[in-house]
Design a protein around this motif. Structure first.
Motif, short mmCIF file in Angstrom:
data_model
loop_
_atom_site.label_atom_id
_atom_site.label_comp_id
_atom_site.label_asym_id
_atom_site.label_seq_id
_atom_site.Cartn_x
_atom_site.Cartn_y
_atom_site.Cartn_z
N PRO A 68 0.83 -1.18 0.01
CA PRO A 68 -0.09 -0.17 -0.10
C PRO A 68 0.93 1.60 -0.07
O PRO A 68 0.44 2.42 -0.52
N ARG A 88 7.57 -7.16 -7.68
CA ARG A 88 6.94 -8.28 -6.97
C ARG A 88 5.53 -8.19 -6.38
O ARG A 88 5.63 -7.01 -5.66
N ASN A 90 2.97 -9.74 -3.98
CA ASN A 90 3.04 -10.99 -3.02
C ASN A 90 1.54 -11.37 -2.94
O ASN A 90 0.68 -10.52 -2.25
N HIS A 93 -0.71 -11.31 0.26
CA HIS A 93 -1.49 -10.15 0.95
C HIS A 93 -2.37 -9.45 -0.17
O HIS A 93 -2.35 -9.37 -1.45
N TRP A 98 -6.84 -5.06 -5.97
CA TRP A 98 -5.50 -4.54 -5.33
C TRP A 98 -4.46 -4.50 -6.34
O TRP A 98 -3.87 -3.46 -6.95
N ARG A 133 0.00 -19.28 7.19
CA ARG A 133 -0.06 -17.81 7.62
C ARG A 133 -1.08 -17.45 8.51
O ARG A 133 -2.23 -18.33 8.71
N1 LIG Z 1 -0.15 -6.27 -1.21
C1 LIG Z 1 0.21 -5.92 0.02
N2 LIG Z 1 -0.71 -5.55 0.85
C2 LIG Z 1 -0.36 -5.25 2.32
N3 LIG Z 1 0.64 -5.56 2.58
C3 LIG Z 1 1.64 -6.06 2.11
C4 LIG Z 1 1.48 -6.26 0.48
N4 LIG Z 1 2.52 -6.66 0.21
C5 LIG Z 1 3.34 -6.84 1.34
N5 LIG Z 1 2.65 -6.35 2.32
C6 LIG Z 1 3.39 -6.17 3.50
O1 LIG Z 1 4.78 -6.13 3.60
C7 LIG Z 1 5.46 -7.17 4.26
C8 LIG Z 1 6.68 -7.60 3.60
O2 LIG Z 1 6.29 -8.01 2.41
P1 LIG Z 1 6.95 -9.74 1.96
O3 LIG Z 1 8.32 -9.59 2.16
O4 LIG Z 1 6.41 -9.82 0.49
O5 LIG Z 1 6.06 -10.32 2.84
P2 LIG Z 1 6.23 -11.67 3.56
O6 LIG Z 1 7.37 -11.60 4.57
O7 LIG Z 1 4.81 -11.65 4.56
O8 LIG Z 1 5.94 -12.76 2.53
C9 LIG Z 1 4.47 -8.30 4.58
O9 LIG Z 1 4.45 -8.99 5.71
C10 LIG Z 1 3.03 -7.38 4.61
O10 LIG Z 1 3.01 -6.69 5.91
#
Ligand SMILES: Nc1ncnc2c1ncn2[C@@H]1O[C@H](COP(=O)(O)OP(=O)(O)O)[C@@H](O)[C@H]1O
Ligand SMILES: C=C(OP(=O)(O)O)C(=O)O
Length: 534
Positions: A68, A88, A90, A93, A98, A133
């Protein structure tokens, strides 16, 4: 001039960047002084100089995760200008809506940046795989939730709290609760938050205590070291839907989380359907099992991502370095790109002894070697002997550029291509800068190639990749009529003295040298070539 975007972005909630990125416009110019051929690694490192001018480019690509805090076109433009190569998404989330909106914003940001950066940004979805998760927290809970040592939390598989977790009661799937044993440690995300299982209340609930303080986020990854999530199928229904989302929206890559066995990678490829030849599948190595099965996984994947954070929760953190070195070595041997997910010290690139790496990789190449492959090896050899400050390769499929990158040249590879897809996909490979040239080609073949090379050189000069009097290695095919055996490898003397277009044209028109007798990947002889260009 470097700032840590991860901290910047994370602090505004929900985004991370895998590697450190520089301020806009600076990212390509850090570096080392010009190299000479050294006989040994020791000689190489003895020449490292703290006063060396900042003049080289970045050979390592940057993968950024969007959240965000960076969903707007403006911030994404800033990230493109700062050197993002792969964006990337993910899928653990946020909703598809979105992700789609952010993907559109990214494409708009890239379009708006094209004039400034000449760059192309690849897109990747990251699918969740079998990793477990947490649920989401209630609206009224302040996230991230801070937990102090000694605090207790109930982990429950009650679906009623899946989207309304609290500080004291969080959702995880029942399989996870059943697998956990009293005394087990449970890590959340990459740490530092760590729980210990105190009491199994029932098959669906257990009490855990904080043994290392930290924070919990929505959908945080939950992991007990050295345990394997129970998986009935290689791909969950969610992963399949996410892959379909990626295909429908033409992403370039799929990163597969928690690859435990090669079959998971194959299942992803199958799920890609008709897009399987276009979309690269990157296996994320984040568990002991995947480290142990790395060769089998490398065989089926297009690339590897070493997720050091999660891996350090499964194997002892002090062993992550060993795993990382081993995996990068094996990926190099297999000729597959490898992403190291954590911050990298850029100066370390200067201490690399590329010549030895090249010799090792060439030695490991099977003989007889296919002509395109052998010619690409020869391009790297020519660049070493130049020594060249760039290898210029004219490629539409991207194959030659990928093969050159595989042999780890010390200098940047400038790939000139007409294909936007190729330009984006090459972002997965090391040290390649793609230049898209879509100008008309209804003229003689060599004039068309000549024009494209001029254009790429102009961009390369603008970006500071090549300078007056530098040498470059040039690789292109010998035209439609010729057999691949006639592929030319030219070492061109860039004799221009200023960075303007006119002298650049001269650079190409000068008599060029051609490496001949490319035999089993070894260049035997160097001849002067003056007829290929006007
Ligand atoms: N699209 C998204 N919407 C909201 N929060 C996100 C999103 N992508 C990543 N995040 C936040 O950023 C953090 C770090 O991203 P990432 O390293 O991809 O996640 P994770 O370690 O959970 O696999 C996540 O834990 C999450 O809190
Ligand atoms: C990059 C990593 O994985 P993810 O962001 O998917 O948790 C990591 O664990 O270092």
């Amino acid at each position: 001039m470097y700032r840590d975007y991860k901290q910047d972005l994370d602090s505004r909630s929900g985004a991370s960047i895998i590697m450190q990125v520089g301020d806009a416009g600076q990212q390509m110019f850090q570096g080392q002084s010009f190299r000479n051929i050294k006989q040994s690694h020791l000689q190489q490192i003895c020449t490292l100089d703290v006063d060396s001018p900042i003049r080289t480019y970045r050979m390592t690509n940057i993968v950024c995760t969007v959240g965000p805090s960076c969903e707007s076109v403006e911030v994404l433009k800033d990230m493109v200008a700062s050197g993002m190569n792969i964006c990337r998404f993910n899928m653990a989330h946020a909703s598809h809506e979105w992700h789609l909106q952010t993907l559109r914003n990214l494409r708009e940001a890239v379009d708006k940046s094209r004039e400034v950066t000449h760059g192309s940004v690849a897109t990747a979805i990251d699918i969740t795989g079998p990793g477990v998760r947490l649920g989401r927290f209630s609206e009224d809970v302040e996230v991230p939730v801070q937990l102090q040592k000694g605090a207790t939390v109930i982990m429950s598989s009650d679906k009623a709290i899946k989207k309304s977790c609290t500080k004291d009661r969080v959702y995880v799937i029942q399989g996870f609760i059943m697998r956990a044993k009293v005394g087990d440690k449970i890590f959340i995300d990459d740490g530092p938050l760590c729980f210990k299982v105190m009491k199994k209340v029932s098959l669906v609930e257990m009490i855990v205590e904080v043994v290392h303080q930290g924070e919990m986020n929505h959908n945080g990854l939950v992991h007990i070291p050295m345990t394997t999530p129970n998986i009935d199928e290689y791909l969950s229904e969610k992963d399949k839907k996410d892959i379909k989302f990626g295909v429908d929206n033409e992403v370039d890559m799929v990163f597969v989380s928690w690859v435990l066995q090669p079959e998971m990678v194959t299942a992803v490829r199958e799920a890609l359907g008709d897009a399987k030849d276009r979309v690269a599948v990157v296996a994320k190595i984040e568990s002991y099992n995947s480290v142990k099965r790395i060769d089998e996984i490398l065989e089926v994947a297009d690339g590897i991502l070493i997720a050091r954070g999660d891996l350090g929760n499964d194997i002892p953190p002090e062993k992550v370095f060993l795993a990382q070195k081993m995996i990068i070595g094996r990926a190099n041997m297999a000729g597959k790109p490898v992403i190291c997910a954590a911050q990298i010290c850029q100066e370390a690139e200067n201490a690399l002894y590329y010549d030895a790496t090249f010799r090792d990789l060439r030695f490991a190449t099977p003989v007889p070697t296919n002509v395109t492959h052998a010619t690409s090896i020869a391009a790297v050899e020519a660049a070493i002997r130049g020594p060249a400050s760039a290898i210029i390769v004219v490629t539409n499929s991207g194959r030659s550029a990928r093969l050159i990158a595989r042999y780890r040249p010390h200098c940047i590879i400038i790939a000139i291509t007409k294909s936007q897809d190729t330009a984006r996909n090459l972002n997965l490979h090391r040290g390649i800068f793609s230049v898209i040239h879509t100008g008309s080609s209804n003229q003689e073949w060599y004039r068309d190639v000549d024009q494209r090379i001029h254009y790429a050189l102009r961009v390369a000069v603008e970006r500071g990749y090549v300078k007056p009097n530098d040498k470059g290695a040039l690789l292109h095919s010998a035209g439609n009529q010729s057999s691949p055996l006639q592929a030319h490898l030219c070492l061109l003397q860039q004799r221009y003295h200023t960075a303007h277009t006119e002298p650049l044209c001269h650079a190409i028109s000068q008599p060029l040298q051609r490496y001949k007798e490319i035999q089993n990947g070894t260049v035997k002889q160097c001849l002067t070539l003056s007829k290929s260009f006007p």
